[in-house]
Design an enzyme around this catalytic site. Structure first.
Site, PDB file in Angstrom:
ATOM      1  CD  GLU A 286      -2.364   0.427  -8.220  1.00 38.56           C
ATOM      2  OE1 GLU A 286      -1.992   1.189  -7.288  1.00 38.56           O
ATOM      3  OE2 GLU A 286      -3.155   0.798  -9.102  1.00 38.56           O
TER       4      GLU A 286
ATOM      5  CG  HIS B 175      -1.709   4.338 -18.286  1.00 40.30           C
ATOM      6  ND1 HIS B 175      -1.421   5.613 -17.887  1.00 40.30           N
ATOM      7  CD2 HIS B 175      -2.803   3.950 -17.588  1.00 40.30           C
ATOM      8  CE1 HIS B 175      -2.320   5.986 -16.975  1.00 40.30           C
ATOM      9  NE2 HIS B 175      -3.155   5.000 -16.773  1.00 40.30           N
TER      10      HIS B 175
ATOM     11  CG  HIS C 285      16.692  -1.401  14.803  1.00 41.22           C
ATOM     12  ND1 HIS C 285      17.292  -2.350  14.016  1.00 41.22           N
ATOM     13  CD2 HIS C 285      16.761  -0.235  14.106  1.00 41.22           C
ATOM     14  CE1 HIS C 285      17.715  -1.778  12.885  1.00 41.22           C
ATOM     15  NE2 HIS C 285      17.408  -0.503  12.907  1.00 41.22           N
TER      16      HIS C 285
ATOM     17  CG  HIS D 129      15.200   3.904  15.357  1.00 38.01           C
ATOM     18  ND1 HIS D 129      16.006   3.296  14.414  1.00 38.01           N
ATOM     19  CD2 HIS D 129      13.935   3.678  14.970  1.00 38.01           C
ATOM     20  CE1 HIS D 129      15.240   2.738  13.499  1.00 38.01           C
ATOM     21  NE2 HIS D 129      13.986   2.956  13.807  1.00 38.01           N
TER      22      HIS D 129
END
Lengths: 740, 740
Positions: free
Chosen positions: A482, A545, A97, A333
């Site tokens: 998280e 959950h 890259h 890129h």
């Protein structure tokens, strides 16, 4: 036609002093009096630079008496050289890259040549500045700066081996492969969180150990992020926490090049990133044209960011693929350059007739001159530490213990012993007792929960919170972030200063931080994940959950140990395992619902084997008719079912398989002893996905598991509905025993 | 002592007209002329309100002639009643989260009583406004508003069953359980992404179908988010995209209550959230005191947000647990209230002597009056659609086809047939052809990639991009925001308008969106995930980008089908499966590296069974000596190895196990036919985690898998290093065949 290769430290030859970078033996410091890297006099260097700059200017006369002008030319030429190394590397590898390293060459140059403190001959010097390339695909930038700065880990030969199997220059930076790389990056956004972790570790240790008259912890953390990192949620989470925590020694440099793989960022990303970082509590600096004005960036990074009381966000308006034909387009890129493009660049940069991988000798000198400051600073630091040790022997002892990377002797003795009359609790409750016990003897323990401290029972009550006012605190409140928590924990672990990061949330939300957990394993970060509410047994909160497939997903990560202790004894064993694993991550999977503290036959020692026999009513020479294999809270149900079956005269063994990975590592003999292959009637009992259990129950065994999602309801009812009762296990066992 | 219960629609009794909400039969519309919900005259209602308000004011005289004052009192009393229902519900359930519903009662009230367009008797009416409770733990707010608005799905009895097993009021809102709930929320931040998806679907369909003289798609999307959502990265990703796409009919209301489970947000969350949303391109409105000035919020949501050309972020400064003793503290987040607290609230609200779950009859009237507007609007909409059908019959046909939820007849015929001389390509390449073929006949297909369109080969080249200027475009450029992409895709799917969302990235980055993918399965959202670069075979990018454990992690999600096709034929079959699954999500796992288009014996039809025999040189009555089981690009290696073995006279079967879940659902007879239990010598070959394979190879089989992380290098070398060559498979097979 000159050709310069970086000297391999093993085969340094005299002529390379003329044409290449002076080498130094592996691990030896370059003497600080060697001001010019190759030992040439200043005059010789000046002359050589004059020639090179004249070439660069296409023969035009320079303003040699203007030192500022001269420095700018030197800077420019160093950057040109870096860019050519980028092109040569991707073209040799036929992969890689180039976009970022070409566009951000000035940034890499200013950091390694003018800013950062490091000793290339001791990449692990504690007090070095830390650098993270969050846009990890731009790894060539890092490989080239490491090479030019004098790290032994990246020779010219390594640049030629980019992306080749077994090389020290893989397609993304790997701390476990290349000295000088701090963390493993590539998955976007992760590096920003890692950098926050590194800066947090520094701030914490500085607050704990530095004295008014003796500073031993003092370094900065730098990070380059791209548009991808800017878009990824984890980076926003981490930046928000960094702003809250006022991590002022953190500087993030944004490669604002307005292009991603699919095209211009306007397609999908039109927000004001700088304003967002301001909103997150950061100091924002914009560099409009680093290519023509490198000094503005130097000033930002050396002065403005250095004195900020907030973390600093430097928005560098750059051009992807700078100096190539693909400049400023998404095509830059990744991919290689064709012959015409290379020719064009050679002409533009006045680089004609130079072989691939040519390095101007004075470029090495520039970097070495700077690196030598780092060498000197390490010497200074060593003296400071001696001084500190005399003045503050106790603190010095703790500090040295920490950075030794060794756990204190006999730390395990601090773990509680749970007696049979221990009050019944959830395994998360027993964990709380273990955590608080070991926090007293393990000065490295630091961490906390993603806003579930009270639910996870993860709080070290003898210590304050880590906060802007009390950075010496060891309880980190991660907020409901998280993914950033895990990424930051990786950074804390890879600060390699003896800190032991704890990251806690509900098991279900491991899904939010999965990639960062994977990177813990890949980058050998000894993070301890405390994941509670570990099954449908959490009850009322319902299927969103209630974890089902999370255990198997985590067990599948290479190198991640997942321990699901059944009672207080096993929680103690799980802590022994987790804390000992300083270079591998561990999951402790803990319950919300209560279980007896001591199942007869359970033990901390058993946990160390991953699986062991908890009970068996078979004669010592015989084999059981049936083996019940349980983990976590279901082990007690297995025991109760076994009692029922034994009452009916059956020979039944109960095995706790608390950690698959540990069990798999035991000898075949041990495993055969625990799960004799002749006993084919086996039932696994775990309130999670069935996947993977066939390995332990065999073709004829039964897997009692959760095959769908859970449901909202009182835990006992939910467990009953899904078959997790002693009665149902007994029934299933009777059916299996009745089979031929 | 009055007691009022919401009439069960099955057992409506006369006296309830006096004391409770007038019921209406299931599915029947309330006649729009019934301006007052219970059929009482306006005078009766006014009188009743006067009495109730006098009570509320503690007997003080009111300003009855001031209609604005009167409306404010009515609003206040409705909100009081909602709050008491919250308290009664959690206290009955002994579970739940009262903090948000108490703090945001005014918001829920204004939305359902004054703002939103809906018909409670036809919850699935296409043109309704959509509501998402991203802070899903506050589900009581939604249950109570659904109840008061007249949805049959939430009766007073249901409120009493909060969090009980089998109830319609689980601990977090579930669209599959309760009519009127649009999406399943709970994991924080997801709902914001879902809302973006709902708003995106609306904007897209409006652009495609609305005409200057005929508008048939026109609704708003509302979302309540909390501090947790504000912190989660996914919400920032989704909001950034919404800003870029100018989703102006999206209104997100932020419960800015400064408290989370662990305490005040100042501990960890001090950023300026509103400024961040401004930076993301949103219109920001701040409501300083909704409790004392509900009209400011009414104005914001009814007027300001409605006319914005950007998405609107309304920051409501609220107090968690409002009106309770726990008000404004983290303790209010979840848990029940003790007797004293309830007494205190009764006194404060002048609610004494009322039974739990009491509803003031006029409160029902208020909601019904508003709901009736929705009923009338649906009638209007039906007429508009008729009008549209006359004027634009072709568009109407497509629109009706879409919202029917049925796929067009014979759509499968558009899929390509790949001949034996098809040019060799990666399975992602064959996928590109399939996608572009079906995009022409499936008007619902919409979606794209997380900035990897060119790598994933996911771009429908006959259609423009979805952009602010071309919202009719069907290629959505998600940017580098995997998690939001999946959450938005769930929203698009659950718009239930026949749109088929495609979400693409590298397989490794499924880790970034794991929880949203799980929610696809849980909430029955038929998202098609196209995940390419599906093994270590991706090569140079190295271990950070090489999936290993991702396949098993995804296979473990209940209801998620994972298909890993081996060649062009199987890609066609995989498309058949994925597109047919309109209420379940599917993963297509595709390669970067090239494989033959047609492995002899492969077929689209075989894929529909999940596993099938590709080749076998055994006599028709006999059994093979060995079965090689492969998936994806490794199937061709199995074939090559089988050829080697057959050359040596061995009887070898090759099975493609392209989708475990589909295969597991076949009859035992079929499965036995494909994998006869008598053939115990089996080898699975998949370049991924070994976990789960034992199920198919049995105790005596071998699992050829990836047991560690991958490495950077050319794909062929990487595959060789890890044993994925025909030669190695042959060798392993020979060893197995040689065993006793």
């Amino acid at each position: 036609m000159a050709q310069s290769v970086r000297a391999d430290s093993q085969s340094l030859k005299d002529e390379q002093v003329q044409t290449g970078r002076p080498g130094s033996q592996n691990g030896q410091s370059v003497p600080s009096q060697m001001v010019n890297g190759n030992g040439r006099s200043k005059e010789d260097s000046s002359k050589a630079w004059k020639e090179e700059i004249t070439r660069m200017l296409g023969g035009k006369e320079g303003n040699w008496s203007d030192s500022q002008w001269l420095q700018a030319q030197i800077d420019k030429r160093c950057v040109d050289n870096m860019r050519m190394l980028v092109v040569d590397s991707v073209n040799t590898a036929k992969a890689g890259h180039p976009g970022l390293p070409l566009g951000m060459a000035e940034v890499g140059y200013v950091l390694w040549r003018h800013t950062m403190k490091y000793n290339p001959k001791n990449p692990n010097w504690f007090n070095r500045d830390r650098f993270v390339l969050s846009a990890g695909h731009g790894c060539l930038l890092q490989y080239i700066t490491l090479h030019l700065s004098g790290y032994d880990s990246v020779q010219i030969e390594d640049l030629k081996q980019l992306c080749q199997i077994g090389s020290r220059t893989p397609g993304h930076p790997e701390n476990v492969t290349t000295d000088g790389i701090e963390v493993t990056t590539g998955p976007l956004g992760q590096g920003v969180a890692n950098a926050v972790g590194l800066a947090l570790a520094e701030k914490h240790l500085a607050a704990r150990f530095n004295k008014d008259d003796a500073v031993i912890v003092d370094h900065r953390t730098f990070c380059i992020m791209g548009d991808g990192c800017a878009m990824e949620g984890i980076a926003n989470e981490a930046a928000s926490l960094a702003g809250n925590m006022k991590l002022n020694k953190l500087t993030v440099i944004y490669d604002d090049n307005h292009n991603t793989i699919d095209g211009p960022t306007s397609l999908t990303f039109s927000e004001d990133v700088g304003k967002r970082f301001e909103a997150l509590g950061w100091n924002r600096i914009v560099i409009d044209d680093i290519y023509h004005d490198i000094s503005s960036f130097k000033n930002a990074v050396l002065t403005e960011a250095a004195k900020s009381d907030k973390p600093t966000f430097i928005q560098v308006k750059s051009r992807i693929g700078r100096e190539s034909v693909k400049e400023d387009t998404a095509k830059a890129h990744h991919g290689t350059f064709d012959e015409e493009d290379v020719k064009h660049m050679h002409k533009n940069l006045h680089w004609e007739d130079r072989e691939p991988f040519y390095v101007i000798p004075q470029v090495y000198e520039e970097f070495t001159n700077h690196a030598n400051h780092g060498v000197a600073e390490e010497e200074e630091w060593n003296k400071s530490l001696e001084d500190y040790s005399r003045k503050y022997p106790n603190e010095a002892r703790e500090f040295k213990q920490l950075i030794s990377g060794q756990l204190p002797d006999n730390w395990e003795e601090a773990l509680p012993q749970f007696s049979a009359d221990e009050k019944i609790d959830a395994t998360r409750g027993y964990s709380e007792k273990c955590l608080n016990a070991v926090s007293k003897v393990l000065p490295g323990l630091i961490g906390g929960s993603a806003d579930l401290a009270s639910s996870n029972k993860v709080y070290m009550s003898d210590f304050p919170d880590f906060s802007p006012d009390t950075p010496e605190g060891r309880n980190v409140r991660y907020g409901i972030r998280e993914h950033a928590m895990a990424g930051i924990s990786n950074g804390i672990a890879l600060h390699n200063s003896g800190l032991i990061p704890i990251a806690a949330t509900f098991l279900i939300f491991s899904d939010y931080m999965k990639n960062a957990m994977r990177l813990s394993a890949l980058s050998e970060a000894g993070v301890i994940y405390i994941l509670t509410h570990d099954s449908i047994g959490l009850g009322e909160d319902g299927p969103t959950h209630q974890p089902v497939e999370q255990l198997v997903g985590l067990r599948a990560i290479p190198g991640m140990y997942v321990l699901r202790p059944a009672d207080a004894n096993e929680v103690v064993g799980a802590y022994k395992v987790a804390i000992s694993r300083r270079h591998e991550p561990t999951v402790l999977s803990l319950s919300r619902q209560k279980v007896s503290a001591n199942i007869a036959g359970s033990s901390p020692e058993g946990v160390l084997k991953g699986g062991y026999v908890v009970s068996d009513n078979t004669d010592s020479n015989g084999l059981p008719e049936l083996i019940l294999i349980g983990t976590g809270t279901e082990l007690a149900l297995c025991e109760a079912a076994a009692e029922n079956l034994r009452h009916d005269g059956k020979k039944v063994r109960v095995v706790s398989l608390v950690c698959w990975q540990l069990f798999d590592q035991q000898s075949e003999e041990y495993r055969e002893k625990i799960l004799p292959s002749k006993v084919e009637k086996r039932i696994s009992v775990e309130a999670g996905s069935p996947l993977g259990w066939r390995e332990y129950v065999g073709s004829k065994g039964k897997v009692l598991a959760v095959y769908t999602f859970g449901c909202s309801g009182a835990y006992t009812e939910v467990f009953k509905k899904y078959g997790f009762t002693a009665e149902n296990i007994t029934k299933v066992a009777q059916e299996l025993l009745a089979e031929a």
